[in-house]
Scaffold this motif. Structure first.
Motif, PDB file in Angstrom:
ATOM      1  N   TYR A  32     -12.993   4.543   9.948  1.00 46.34           N
ATOM      2  CA  TYR A  32     -11.955   4.449   8.934  1.00 46.34           C
ATOM      3  C   TYR A  32     -12.028   5.595   7.932  1.00 46.34           C
ATOM      4  O   TYR A  32     -13.110   5.979   7.470  1.00 46.34           O
ATOM      5  CB  TYR A  32     -12.063   3.134   8.171  1.00 46.34           C
ATOM      6  N   ASP A  99      -8.166   2.801   6.026  1.00 46.42           N
ATOM      7  CA  ASP A  99      -7.066   3.022   6.958  1.00 46.42           C
ATOM      8  C   ASP A  99      -7.605   3.832   8.133  1.00 46.42           C
ATOM      9  O   ASP A  99      -8.574   4.573   8.009  1.00 46.42           O
ATOM     10  CB  ASP A  99      -5.937   3.797   6.269  1.00 46.42           C
ATOM     11  N   SER A 100      -6.955   3.683   9.268  1.00 48.38           N
ATOM     12  CA  SER A 100      -7.352   4.476  10.427  1.00 48.38           C
ATOM     13  C   SER A 100      -6.912   5.931  10.279  1.00 48.38           C
ATOM     14  O   SER A 100      -7.428   6.813  10.963  1.00 48.38           O
ATOM     15  CB  SER A 100      -6.771   3.877  11.699  1.00 48.38           C
ATOM     16  N   GLU A 101      -5.974   6.171   9.381  1.00 44.11           N
ATOM     17  CA  GLU A 101      -5.436   7.507   9.157  1.00 44.11           C
ATOM     18  C   GLU A 101      -5.914   8.044   7.806  1.00 44.11           C
ATOM     19  O   GLU A 101      -5.953   7.310   6.819  1.00 44.11           O
ATOM     20  CB  GLU A 101      -3.905   7.454   9.183  1.00 44.11           C
ATOM     21  N   TYR A 102      -6.243   9.313   7.750  1.00 47.78           N
ATOM     22  CA  TYR A 102      -6.639   9.978   6.508  1.00 47.78           C
ATOM     23  C   TYR A 102      -5.377  10.497   5.816  1.00 47.78           C
ATOM     24  O   TYR A 102      -4.626  11.271   6.394  1.00 47.78           O
ATOM     25  CB  TYR A 102      -7.587  11.132   6.843  1.00 47.78           C
ATOM     26  N   GLU A 107      -0.437   3.512   0.168  1.00 51.14           N
ATOM     27  CA  GLU A 107      -0.304   2.407   1.118  1.00 51.14           C
ATOM     28  C   GLU A 107      -1.478   2.417   2.098  1.00 51.14           C
ATOM     29  O   GLU A 107      -1.657   3.380   2.848  1.00 51.14           O
ATOM     30  CB  GLU A 107       1.017   2.507   1.911  1.00 51.14           C
ATOM     31  N   TYR A 108      -2.234   1.343   2.053  1.00 50.38           N
ATOM     32  CA  TYR A 108      -3.373   1.155   2.940  1.00 50.38           C
ATOM     33  C   TYR A 108      -3.311  -0.264   3.508  1.00 50.38           C
ATOM     34  O   TYR A 108      -2.900  -1.186   2.808  1.00 50.38           O
ATOM     35  CB  TYR A 108      -4.690   1.323   2.187  1.00 50.38           C
ATOM     36  N   PRO A 109      -3.775  -0.476   4.725  1.00 53.13           N
ATOM     37  CA  PRO A 109      -3.744  -1.829   5.286  1.00 53.13           C
ATOM     38  C   PRO A 109      -4.851  -2.749   4.759  1.00 53.13           C
ATOM     39  O   PRO A 109      -4.674  -3.964   4.742  1.00 53.13           O
ATOM     40  CB  PRO A 109      -3.910  -1.597   6.789  1.00 53.13           C
ATOM     41  N   TYR A 110      -5.969  -2.176   4.341  1.00 53.29           N
ATOM     42  CA  TYR A 110      -7.107  -2.990   3.900  1.00 53.29           C
ATOM     43  C   TYR A 110      -7.513  -2.588   2.482  1.00 53.29           C
ATOM     44  O   TYR A 110      -7.653  -1.402   2.185  1.00 53.29           O
ATOM     45  CB  TYR A 110      -8.294  -2.816   4.848  1.00 53.29           C
ATOM     46  N   TRP A 111      -7.736  -3.624   1.652  1.00 54.58           N
ATOM     47  CA  TRP A 111      -8.028  -3.410   0.234  1.00 54.58           C
ATOM     48  C   TRP A 111      -9.201  -4.258  -0.218  1.00 54.58           C
ATOM     49  O   TRP A 111      -9.409  -5.366   0.272  1.00 54.58           O
ATOM     50  CB  TRP A 111      -6.806  -3.819  -0.609  1.00 54.58           C
TER      51      TRP A 111
END
Length: 121
Positions: A32, A99-102, A107-111
């Motif tokens: 991640y 996120d899987s993307e840098y 906007e992030y999927p996990y917080w």
């Protein structure tokens, strides 16, 4: 599922330093990219810094460049935000995110749940 837990926030005088930590569990941490995002009362979320999965790439908001440093320890599943020369305008709740993307978006999927940083003048 990915769980993120921040720590290290608190009250500090202007010019002081704090180091935030974020421990990640549930998935392979090293896969991640990680980011720090903050939100001050009455304001929108603001990107602070991000680091790639390897740690080779880092990006900062202009407002913190030269004062904040993001780093990660993949052996400890932890990302850090070293904050120096703190200013009252840095007061906010600070969130780490994965996120899987840098990228440098907010906007992030996990917080994580957030940690309060208060800088007094």
């Amino acid at each position: 599922q990915v769980q993120l837990v921040e720590s290290g926030g608190g009250l500090v005088q202007a010019g002081g330093s704090l180091r935030l930590s974020c421990v990640v569990s549930g998935r392979t941490f090293s896969s991640y990219a990680m980011g720090w995002i903050r939100q001050a009362p009455g304001k929108e979320r603001e990107f602070v810094a991000a680091i790639s999965w390897s740690g080779d790439s880092r990006v900062y908001a202009d407002s913190v460049k030269g004062r904040f440093t993001i780093s990660r320890d993949n052996d400890k599943n932890t990302v850090y935000l070293q904050m120096n020369s703190l200013k009252p305008e840095d007061t906010a709740v600070y969130y780490c995110a994965a996120d899987s993307e840098y990228h440098r978006r907010t906007e992030y999927p996990y917080w994580g749940q957030g940690t309060q940083v208060t800088v007094s003048s």
